[in-house]
Design a protein around this motif. Structure first.
Motif, short mmCIF file in Angstrom:
data_model
loop_
_atom_site.label_atom_id
_atom_site.label_comp_id
_atom_site.label_asym_id
_atom_site.label_seq_id
_atom_site.Cartn_x
_atom_site.Cartn_y
_atom_site.Cartn_z
N VAL A 155 0.62 -1.11 0.03
CA VAL A 155 0.11 0.37 0.29
C VAL A 155 0.81 1.31 0.19
O VAL A 155 0.59 1.52 -0.55
CB VAL A 155 -0.89 -0.18 1.25
CG1 VAL A 155 -1.49 1.60 1.71
CG2 VAL A 155 -2.05 -1.10 0.98
N GLU A 211 -5.63 -4.95 2.15
CA GLU A 211 -5.59 -4.32 0.75
C GLU A 211 -4.53 -4.96 -0.50
O GLU A 211 -3.98 -4.05 -0.94
CB GLU A 211 -4.83 -2.33 1.13
CG GLU A 211 -5.90 -1.84 1.92
CD GLU A 211 -6.91 -1.43 1.89
OE1 GLU A 211 -7.91 -1.44 1.04
OE2 GLU A 211 -7.86 -1.87 3.22
N ARG A 213 -3.34 -6.45 -3.53
CA ARG A 213 -4.19 -6.19 -4.67
C ARG A 213 -4.11 -7.90 -5.39
O ARG A 213 -4.78 -7.25 -6.73
CB ARG A 213 -2.80 -4.71 -5.41
CG ARG A 213 -3.11 -4.20 -5.07
CD ARG A 213 -2.12 -3.21 -5.79
NE ARG A 213 -2.35 -1.27 -5.22
CZ ARG A 213 -1.09 -1.26 -4.41
NH1 ARG A 213 -0.08 -1.74 -3.84
NH2 ARG A 213 -0.95 0.30 -3.88
N GLY A 239 -1.59 -4.38 2.73
CA GLY A 239 -1.68 -5.39 1.62
C GLY A 239 -1.25 -6.86 1.65
O GLY A 239 -1.19 -6.94 2.58
N GLU A 245 3.54 -4.17 6.98
CA GLU A 245 2.84 -2.96 6.41
C GLU A 245 2.08 -2.88 8.61
O GLU A 245 1.37 -1.94 8.51
CB GLU A 245 1.51 -3.10 5.69
CG GLU A 245 2.76 -2.32 4.19
CD GLU A 245 2.06 -2.07 2.90
OE1 GLU A 245 1.68 -0.98 2.58
OE2 GLU A 245 1.35 -2.70 2.75
#
Length: 265
Positions: A155, A211, A213, A239, A245
């Motif tokens: 992210v 998040e 992808r 993500g 993260e």
């Protein structure tokens, strides 16, 4: 086969042993944020799987997930780990699931956006006909490609610093990289862990980056349903690399869960 590992925390009675397994094309550097946060509560070892990082890269080796898992079980036992909690990210999550199934002494399983229902491995790697495996190995040996590829999985791509890429690229500079990685790329397969999931009998935690992808949020729910009794914890703003993260939150989730399931008993 020699495997590189790093260690955090102390081994002592009552403290759980964690073995951390990285994702495809990566190395134990992926746990640089998580491992130190777990160390006050557990004995933590992060390891480079065969073919990756600074571990050996033999050509005549079966790089499928099952043989990788069995090698890591042997490594865990040789290191004196007991009731091991296998913690796997992405491809390492698929390998960790197999290890948790085949290690009769396993104490638990933690899956970080694992490559079980969908792998997240680039499409070019999924084609195993020559000359693509060698071309893929060369591609993953490119610093520019690895940097761009990693940044797309975050992210916040600013977390992929030059120092991170330096660590990632150590594997591509290691002895035997091209021959070993070409052999590894020729052996891509997927889907076996979906069938094995019903055989997971150890406590299981699924920290999930919402998040991601390459993985829909619904995949987390599907994975929880596959593994009976598993616990799902979601992290917004993170993500595919949820353990980087949202390292602090993931560490708290793991340590709280460890206190509940007590794998070191």
């Amino acid at each position: 086969t020699r495997l590189r590992y790093r260690e955090w925390g102390e081994s002592a009675p009552g403290r759980p042993d964690l073995l951390l397994l990285h994702g495809f094309g990566n190395s134990l550097q992926s746990f640089r944020e998580l491992a130190p946060r777990l160390a006050p509560h557990a004995h933590v070892i992060a390891i480079d799987m065969a073919g990756y990082g600074l571990s050996d890269k033999p050509v005549a080796f079966d790089y499928h997930n099952g043989p990788q898992a069995k090698l890591l079980i042997a490594a865990a036992h040789q290191l004196g780990l007991r009731h091991v909690v296998y913690v796997g990210h992405s491809l390492g999550g698929a390998v960790a699931l197999q290890a948790a199934v085949y290690d009769t002494d396993a104490g638990g399983l933690v899956l970080l956006n694992p490559g079980i229902i969908s792998t997240g491995v680039p499409k070019v790697v999924q084609v195993t006909l020559p000359p693509l495996p060698r071309l893929s190995a060369k591609l993953f040996g490119s610093r520019e490609f690895r940097s761009d590829f990693l940044k797309k999985s975050y992210v916040d791509p600013q977390l992929v610093t030059p120092a991170v890429i330096d660590e990632v690229m150590l594997g591509a500079r290691a002895e035997g990289y091209m021959a070993g990685m070409t052999s590894l790329m020729q052996q891509y397969s997927e889907g076996e862990e979906v069938r094995l999931a019903a055989r997971v009998k150890v406590p299981t935690l699924i920290p999930w980056g919402n998040e991601d992808r390459n993985k829909p949020r619904s995949e987390a729910d599907a994975l929880q349903q596959l593994i009976a009794g598993s616990k799902l914890v979601r992290f917004d703003g993170a993500g595919h690399y949820v353990h980087e993260e949202a390292a602090a939150g993931v560490a708290v989730a793991i340590t709280d869960w460890l206190s509940e399931v007590d794998p070191a008993r």
